[in-house]
Design an enzyme around this catalytic site. Structure first.
Site, short mmCIF file in Angstrom:
data_model
loop_
_atom_site.label_atom_id
_atom_site.label_comp_id
_atom_site.label_asym_id
_atom_site.label_seq_id
_atom_site.Cartn_x
_atom_site.Cartn_y
_atom_site.Cartn_z
N HIS A 1 0.82 -1.22 0.00
CA HIS A 1 0.00 0.00 0.00
C HIS A 1 0.85 1.27 0.00
O HIS A 1 0.45 2.29 0.55
CB HIS A 1 -0.98 0.00 1.19
CG HIS A 1 -2.16 -0.90 0.95
ND1 HIS A 1 -3.23 -0.51 0.17
CD2 HIS A 1 -2.42 -2.16 1.35
CE1 HIS A 1 -4.11 -1.51 0.12
NE2 HIS A 1 -3.63 -2.53 0.82
N ILE A 2 2.03 1.18 -0.60
CA ILE A 2 2.78 2.43 -0.72
C ILE A 2 3.15 2.74 -2.17
O ILE A 2 3.77 3.75 -2.44
CB ILE A 2 4.05 2.45 0.18
CG1 ILE A 2 4.95 1.24 -0.05
CG2 ILE A 2 3.64 2.54 1.66
CD1 ILE A 2 6.28 1.34 0.69
N ASP A 3 2.74 1.88 -3.10
CA ASP A 3 3.05 2.22 -4.50
C ASP A 3 2.31 3.49 -4.92
O ASP A 3 2.82 4.28 -5.70
CB ASP A 3 2.80 1.05 -5.47
CG ASP A 3 1.37 0.55 -5.51
OD1 ASP A 3 0.57 0.87 -4.60
OD2 ASP A 3 1.03 -0.19 -6.47
N GLY B 1 -5.29 -12.26 -4.72
CA GLY B 1 -4.26 -11.37 -4.18
C GLY B 1 -2.89 -11.55 -4.80
O GLY B 1 -1.93 -10.94 -4.36
N SER C 1 -2.58 -11.11 -8.15
CA SER C 1 -2.69 -10.34 -9.39
C SER C 1 -3.13 -11.12 -10.62
O SER C 1 -2.58 -10.94 -11.70
CB SER C 1 -1.36 -9.65 -9.70
OG SER C 1 -1.29 -8.49 -8.96
N SER C 2 -4.16 -11.93 -10.44
CA SER C 2 -4.69 -12.63 -11.60
C SER C 2 -5.19 -11.64 -12.65
O SER C 2 -5.02 -11.86 -13.85
CB SER C 2 -5.83 -13.55 -11.18
OG SER C 2 -6.79 -12.83 -10.44
N GLU D 1 -7.36 -0.09 -15.47
CA GLU D 1 -7.98 -0.29 -14.15
C GLU D 1 -8.64 1.01 -13.69
O GLU D 1 -9.76 1.00 -13.17
CB GLU D 1 -6.91 -0.71 -13.12
CG GLU D 1 -6.44 -2.14 -13.26
CD GLU D 1 -7.41 -3.16 -12.67
OE1 GLU D 1 -8.34 -2.78 -11.94
OE2 GLU D 1 -7.22 -4.36 -12.96
N ASP E 1 1.57 -3.94 -9.56
CA ASP E 1 1.23 -5.26 -10.11
C ASP E 1 1.52 -5.33 -11.60
O ASP E 1 2.16 -6.27 -12.09
CB ASP E 1 -0.25 -5.57 -9.86
CG ASP E 1 -0.60 -5.53 -8.39
OD1 ASP E 1 0.34 -5.55 -7.56
OD2 ASP E 1 -1.79 -5.48 -8.06
N TYR F 1 -10.14 -0.22 -0.68
CA TYR F 1 -8.86 0.18 -1.27
C TYR F 1 -8.89 1.68 -1.60
O TYR F 1 -8.00 2.43 -1.22
CB TYR F 1 -8.61 -0.64 -2.54
CG TYR F 1 -7.27 -0.39 -3.19
CD1 TYR F 1 -6.16 -1.16 -2.86
CD2 TYR F 1 -7.11 0.63 -4.13
CE1 TYR F 1 -4.93 -0.93 -3.45
CE2 TYR F 1 -5.88 0.86 -4.73
CZ TYR F 1 -4.80 0.08 -4.39
OH TYR F 1 -3.57 0.31 -4.98
#
Ligand code: GLA
Length: 401
Positions: free
Chosen positions: A48-50, A139, A141-142, A175, A187, A237
């Site tokens: 959670h820092i990207d 989780g 990254s499919s 996305e 990802d 998120y």
């Protein structure tokens, strides 16, 4: 049809021929079928820092989604998936829009719509068959594997020569604009650029990476899937992202001159942090500041072959995600807790967005079998159903096979 998660490129090709063998106008049964592989990823540390300008440390793993593609002579687009029902048919001239009824085809149409926005044109249509060995919504990254694998397949098939970095940026744009998920770049980036035997130290502020040899000695990463359905993941998120923005704004208003949260060192935060009055926001920011620092220490530990130290940082990262960022939950916490008590396990943490999905553990190779058996037993005792487990190695980023 083969068992799920056991697909080989050969099998996909056989199925492609079967699915698309019937003679029909616009189909070129003698045309070349091209095959592409796209990996899943684990994030070793840096969660959670990207989207806060931080450093993250993901690796592509040896679980792949495969995509077979063949051009048509007309302008039709046809999608099939070996494991998901339904045939989706479109046309290269369509104005692609998200439509719930299109299910997984939205990920593909999202990419096509981004390509069109960049002025790329399709002289003809194509047909596609996808099959994935990556557990969906797990989780690892499919969905990015699908986006980037498909984008690479289309780019190569039509000679667009899109760079790997641009494939990643396009996946992220899709996305944001098509799927309405405000994700970071991690990802898509690792899936587009990953290299076997390495992990990537990715600087998300600059969008630049450095490969770091993944020398784990006798240790392996084991992926532990909660198998929890992540219904709230996207909204939570986006909520975390806005909380980070709020924290940054409070610090900037108090005179701290930084472009993002990860430009703040733990030392600076120790004094400047009190400008954040909201206790929840304070903890969110503390996670980002300390996590970024942990990434740099973890990479240094790996480079110095100090695996125990790396493992310890994984535990610390998990605790911070549990207590400060609050994105774990009983399932992920149980996996990590039970894992931490097993012989041969030197570190564990959730990986990816959280709220379900997967955790990873660093486990001695001789202990892996017992580890999986014991964590499975401990996990199902608490949550009432079984998780999914597999040991993984590093893998390559998207490529033609
Ligand atoms: C998801 C997002 C990434 C990243 C992680 C959390 O996987 O797609 O961009 O934010 O969550 O680290």
């Amino acid at each position: 049809m083969k068992e799920k998660f056991d697909v080989t490129p050969e099998l996909l090709k056989e199925n492609f021929i079967e699915v698309y063998q019937a003679a029909e106008a616009g189909r070129d049964t003698n045309g070349e079928i091209r095959m592409f592989a796209s990996p899943a990823r684990i994030n070793i540390i840096g969660e959670h820092i990207d989207y806060n300008g931080g450093f993250v440390f993901p690796a592509a793993i040896d679980r792949y989604l495969y995509c077979a593609i063949r051009k048509r002579t007309d302008t039709k687009i046809i999608y099939n998936d070996l494991f998901f029902p339904g045939t989706y048919t479109f046309d290269v001239n369509d104005d692609f829009k998200f439509d719930k009824a299109n299910d997984y085809a939205n990920f593909l149409n999202g990419i096509l719509s981004c390509m069109k926005k960049r002025g790329l044109t399709f002289p003809c249509g194509f047909e596609v068959l996808v099959a994935s060995n990556v557990p969906s919504a797990g989780g690892i990254s499919s969905s990015s594997a699908l986006e980037c694998g498909f984008a690479w397949a289309v780019s190569e098939t039509f000679g667009f020569n899109i760079s790997r970095k641009d494939i990643a940026l396009m996946g992220q744009q899709s996305e944001h604009e098509f799927m309405n998920v405000n994700c970071g770049i991690m990802d898509q980036y690792i899936i587009a650029t990953g290299k076997k035997d390495t992990a990537e130290l990715l600087d998300c502020a600059k969008i630049e990476h450095e490969y770091v040899p993944l020398n784990l000695g006798d240790y392996r990463f084991v992926v532990m899937n909660t198998k929890k359905q992540r219904k709230l993941a996207d909204s939570k998120y986006n909520e975390r992202r806005s909380q980070c923005e709020e924290g940054l704004a409070a610090l900037q208003a108090a005179g701290l001159n930084v472009p993002d949260l990860c430009s703040i060192t733990p030392d600076v935060f120790a004094t400047a942090g009190s400008a954040i009055k909201d206790e929840v926001i304070y903890r969110r920011v503390r996670h980002c500041v300390t996590e970024n620092d942990r990434v740099l220490r973890a990479v240094a530990a790996l480079r110095a072959d100090k695996l125990e130290e790396l493992g310890q940082l994984l535990y610390e990262s998990h605790n911070s995600l549990r207590d400060d960022y609050e994105v774990t939950g009983i399932e992920l916490d149980t996996l990590v807790e039970v894992a931490s008590k097993q012989p041969g396990c030197i570190g564990a943490r959730m990986t990816g967005a959280g709220f379900g999905g997967c955790a990873i553990a660093l486990v001695h190779k001789d202990c892996t079998e017992d580890f999986i058996k014991n964590v499975q037993a401990g996990y199902s005792k608490v949550v009432g159903y079984e998780g999914g487990f597999f040991a993984c190695s590093s893998g390559d980023g998207v490529r033609e096979i």
